[in-house]
Scaffold this motif. Structure first.
Motif, mmCIF file in Angstrom:
data_model
loop_
_atom_site.group_PDB
_atom_site.id
_atom_site.type_symbol
_atom_site.label_atom_id
_atom_site.label_comp_id
_atom_site.label_asym_id
_atom_site.label_seq_id
_atom_site.Cartn_x
_atom_site.Cartn_y
_atom_site.Cartn_z
ATOM 1 N N SER A 186 0.809 -0.804 -0.325
ATOM 2 C CA SER A 186 0.107 0.062 -0.013
ATOM 3 C C SER A 186 1.209 0.893 -0.239
ATOM 4 O O SER A 186 0.385 2.588 -0.428
ATOM 5 C CB SER A 186 -1.091 0.284 1.345
ATOM 6 N N MET A 187 1.909 1.061 0.561
ATOM 7 C CA MET A 187 2.934 2.406 0.692
ATOM 8 C C MET A 187 3.599 2.720 -0.714
ATOM 9 O O MET A 187 3.582 3.628 -0.976
ATOM 10 C CB MET A 187 3.780 1.640 1.762
ATOM 11 N N ALA B 253 1.131 3.882 -2.913
ATOM 12 C CA ALA B 253 0.516 5.343 -2.746
ATOM 13 C C ALA B 253 2.006 6.272 -3.133
ATOM 14 O O ALA B 253 1.333 7.775 -4.007
ATOM 15 C CB ALA B 253 0.508 5.443 -0.939
ATOM 16 N N ARG B 254 2.594 5.299 -3.345
ATOM 17 C CA ARG B 254 4.238 6.729 -3.735
ATOM 18 C C ARG B 254 4.054 7.273 -4.616
ATOM 19 O O ARG B 254 4.760 7.581 -5.710
ATOM 20 C CB ARG B 254 5.659 5.978 -3.339
ATOM 21 N N HIS C 18 1.783 8.160 -6.694
ATOM 22 C CA HIS C 18 0.803 8.960 -6.320
ATOM 23 C C HIS C 18 0.065 9.379 -7.901
ATOM 24 O O HIS C 18 0.171 10.347 -8.189
ATOM 25 C CB HIS C 18 2.144 10.759 -6.473
ATOM 26 N N ASN C 19 -1.040 8.719 -7.515
ATOM 27 C CA ASN C 19 -2.074 8.106 -8.744
ATOM 28 C C ASN C 19 -2.893 8.157 -8.325
ATOM 29 O O ASN C 19 -3.889 6.793 -7.834
ATOM 30 C CB ASN C 19 -1.417 7.854 -9.956
ATOM 31 N N ASP C 20 -4.104 9.050 -8.215
ATOM 32 C CA ASP C 20 -5.467 8.481 -7.482
ATOM 33 C C ASP C 20 -5.995 7.754 -7.880
ATOM 34 O O ASP C 20 -6.862 6.662 -7.264
ATOM 35 C CB ASP C 20 -6.123 10.429 -6.922
ATOM 36 N N THR D 143 -4.560 4.486 -7.037
ATOM 37 C CA THR D 143 -5.047 4.242 -6.041
ATOM 38 C C THR D 143 -6.351 3.306 -5.811
ATOM 39 O O THR D 143 -6.370 2.567 -5.157
ATOM 40 C CB THR D 143 -4.605 5.156 -4.712
#
Lengths: 412, 393
Positions: B194-195, B198-199, B201-203, B206
């Motif tokens: 999950s981290m 998140a990295r 950076h694309n909604d 995710t």
């Protein structure tokens, strides 16, 4: 579909109110009776403690219910949405099959239902209060939950916090099964099945928290909260463990009892609350500096809380039954071991199972030593640090409520 | 890489010999398989992709056969995937035991189907977007790693529940560590994945990938209980199969397409490709549970039946042998149920029908891939289906 009869068991957790301090009966507790058709009837029992009125200090229970008014609704309703699902109804159905077995999942479920202050059910509440105390910057009106004074996204985050915590508790409640541990096949089957349900329920909560987080469209927040999940799982690997993964102190680690205790509890508690508080300030558009303060607040509050829980069996006023088990890595025990290694002789008996130690003996030894006082200081220290962070916010109802909670928790 | 390729072939031949020992009833199906195995793998795949009608022209380049093996084609992209996953996990904990459990299955012995399909799609879509530019984006490679991590986290949790002592030819995690620690290690892998998500950076990425987690759990719940009627049963099975297996592949390739800047129709096409490959993969898995689980393989026959699960072969067999219905309802719990059901499945056309269905999904996947711009990767996508169909493990 959601049905009372089946999902009620889990559902009721949401109605349980934190029981008050000093072991007086819960203000509102709910019991269920099993009806003939197998459904559960939920009845509410109300006790009003007379102690409450006479209590000079801010009462824990009062502090929480006052705080709930401030955020506009009982926070126990926070996670209601995730309960309205086929999956949870399914779990409740299976839980009933487990009644009669001694799988700890039942205990976990029960503690979620009745919970004393042993479960930090109020974590979501804390997140909402700090959100309200900090206010928010540059947010569109649409995004605010006017009645509660917090953003919808912050409410969702509070929900995520509770889901992550519950998921972790449920996964922690699995049973380690060893060959030859159970002679009866039936018992083994029950435990295996219980493990399956516990694992799935925890996964369900974890998956839902991921979806909920993703919907907030803030990738820094996703990373932050995922790292809190990572910390929780890492926490289960620290130090020596018995066969059921219960922690045991070790001579090497208690050389620095405070450091040892802090490492354990930052991972298992401080990280999640700290990062949730940090995250909610992030959502409100606050500066990095303030976000950091949010983290410190949550972390210190969680540690103060944990110290307070650790003290419970050792309080004169507590209803501790002599001989019953308590955490062997709780602060009073660790502090005692640091100054008196001889107690390890007793601790070592628990290497296979913590149940094998003589708790009465450890209890009385610790009571005679400095452990209790040192733990009280520890709690005070963290309470004060949390209080200090609070002072950066402007005066507000929410800020006062948080202060009251801290005061109620300890005897500052 | 070449040695891996030949190792793969050897394994197949080995299992092929084992197949000779299975009962007469199965001979018909196996014969079809035998015929495939006698041809060279590269030639075979080439011929088959022609059959799907998707390849009208010969592949360009001097060595079309090499380009046809996706694992060879992606050798460079895939060779460090496991090392990188292990490093990522190790970086996230200071606890040696957690590190050992979490990295245990990332030993490079797995099929790496998910990373392979993900990387293949990444490059094919990149070519489709900008002809000639097949360069793999670092973020797309991350998605490939994430897909394998999510898969492995679910394997760990499966191992907690299933009592199997072996997986992929070595002791399973639950044979080496306690249930609680394995469960926690699974959560840990998921958290680290999950981290990583998140990295990116694309909604949307995710969202797409967190949907996978929900699907996986819901699939497990569907597997717990089935009270549906006979008509609903197959739909239930397919939905469950999508959630438990296909969703991860479908959404990983979709995520990778989104990262390439694909528009909605293109990312949907990729999703459908992954969905079809995933469904075919699971159908074959369910089929192999009946075919390749001989005593010689040291694995209990019909593991699914023993778990009380009615998979496609059984559901198909039901049409001819309605006496299977009550057995399905009681989850093959009564003595003799498993053996009887096993026997009936082999007497029916259930296995053929399952394979037919798997082939249909593979054909559909291939058709979808053919609408992407032509490139070696796009061609390899069309071949992936054959790997799925013809795999023996």
């Amino acid at each position: 579909m959601f049905r009372w009869g089946t999902a009620g068991v889990v559902f009721v957790r949401q109605f349980s109110v934190l029981s008050s301090r000093e072991g007086c009966p819960a203000i509102g507790s709910y019991t269920f009776q099993r009806r003939k058709n197998g459904d559960y009837a939920v009845t509410e029992k109300r006790y009003y403690s007379t102690k409450l009125a006479h209590n000079q200090k801010p009462d824990w229970n009062k502090a929480v219910s006052e705080a709930e008014k401030i955020v506009g609704y009982p926070t126990s309703f926070l996670s209601l949405r995730w309960l309205l699902s086929d999956e949870i109804a399914n779990v409740a159905l299976h839980l009933r099959k487990l009644v009669g077995s001694n799988h700890p999942l039942l205990k976990t479920a029960k503690s979620l239902l009745y919970n004393g202050r042993n479960n930090m059910q109020a974590w979501g509440l804390i997140v909402l209060l700090i959100s309200k105390a900090a206010g928010h910057n540059n947010v569109q009106e649409m995004e605010e939950d006017k009645a509660a004074g917090v953003l919808h996204s912050q409410r969702a985050l509070a929900e995520v916090t509770e889901m992550i915590r519950t998921s972790h508790l449920v996964h922690k409640g699995l049973v380690n099964i060893y060959p030859g541990m159970y002679a009866e096949q039936v018992e083994l089957n029950d435990l295996t099945f219980g493990n399956k349900i516990a694992l799935l329920s925890g996964d369900y909560l974890l998956a839902n928290s991921c979806v909920e987080l993703a919907s907030l469209q803030n990738q820094d927040l996703v990373e932050l909260m995922s790292s809190a999940v990572r910390d929780l799982s890492e926490g289960e690997f620290l130090g020596r463990r018995d066969q059921q993964n219960n922690p045991l102190p070790s001579p090497d680690e208690v050389k620095d009892a405070k450091g040892d205790w802090t490492r354990r509890n930052v991972l298992s508690a401080g990280s999640l609350l700290g990062k949730s508080c940090q995250g909610t300030l992030k959502l409100a558009g606050h500066s990095r500096e303030l976000q950091e303060q949010g983290y410190l607040f949550g972390k210190h509050l969680a540690l103060a809380w944990q110290a307070c829980l650790d003290l419970e069996p050792f309080r004169t006023s507590s209803q501790y039954t002599p001989g019953s088990a308590f955490n062997l890595t709780s602060a009073p025990v660790l502090f005692h071991l640091q100054h008196d290694h001889s107690l390890f002789e007793e601790i070592e008996k628990g290497i296979d199972s913590v149940e094998n130690v003589d708790y009465e003996k450890i209890h009385s030894t610790v009571m005679d030593g400095p452990g209790f006082e040192l733990t009280k200081n520890l709690q005070k220290e963290h309470s004060q640090q949390a209080m200090e962070v609070l002072s950066v916010f402007q005066e507000s109802d929410a800020q006062t409520a948080l202060r009251n909670i801290i005061v109620a928790m300890g005897d500052l | 890489m070449a040695c891996i390729g030949s190792g793969r072939l050897c394994a197949r031949v080995e299992k092929l010999c084992l197949l000779g020992q299975v009962t007469q009833i199965r001979r018909k199906t196996n014969y079809a398989r035998l015929k495939q195995f006698t041809t060279q793998p590269s030639a075979r795949t080439f011929v088959q992709s022609c059959q799907y009608g998707s390849m009208r022209t010969q592949a360009p380049g001097p060595q079309p056969q090499v380009a046809m093996d996706p694992y060879l084609l992606l050798a460079n992209d895939l060779k460090d995937i496991y090392t990188d996953i292990r490093r990522e996990l190790e970086l996230n904990t200071s606890q040696p035991e957690l590190s050992r459990i979490a990295t245990y299955y990332f030993d490079g012995q797995g099929k790496a189907l998910r990373p392979m399909v993900t990387v293949l799609m990444s490059r094919a879509v990149n070519c489709h977007q900008l002809p000639g530019k097949s360069l793999l984006l670092p973020s797309q490679r991350e998605v490939a790693m994430i897909s394998e991590m999510i898969h492995t986290a679910s394997l760990l949790h499966d191992d907690v529940i299933d009592q199997a002592d072996f997986r992929r030819g070595k002791p399973s995690v639950n044979a080496l560590w306690s249930q609680k620690k394995v469960a926690m290690a699974g959560d840990f892998i998921l958290a680290v994945a999950s981290m990583m998500i998140a990295r990116l950076h694309n909604d949307s990425v995710t969202k797409i990938l967190s949907q996978v987690l929900q699907d996986l759990v819901q699939g497990e719940f569907m597997q717990l209980g089935s009270k549906e009627t006979e008509n609903e049963r197959f739909a239930h099975y397919l939905t469950k199969t999508y959630r438990k297996t296909a969703s991860l592949i479908a959404n990983s390739v979709k995520a990778t397409a989104v990262l390439a800047g694909a528009d909605e129709p293109l990312s949907e096409l990729c999703f459908q490709y992954g969905r079809n490959v995933g469904l075919a993969f699971q159908l074959v898995d369910d089929l192999l549970d009946f075919v390749s689980s001989t005593a010689a393989m040291g694995k209990p026959a019909a593991a699914d039946l023993r778990l009380g699960l009615a998979t496609a072969p059984v559901l198909f067999a039901c049409e001819k042998y309605p006496e299977l219905n009550p057995m399905i309802m009681r989850r093959f719990q009564e003595p003799g149920d498993v053996e009887h059901a096993f026997e009936l499945v082999h007497r029916s056309r259930g296995l053929e029908q399952t394979q037919f269905l798997a082939r249909q999904h593979v054909a559909e996947a291939s058709r979808l891939a053919s609408s992407l711009a032509e490139s070696p990767y796009q061609k390899a996508l069309q071949v992936v289906g054959d790997f799925v169909i013809n795999r023996m493990k």
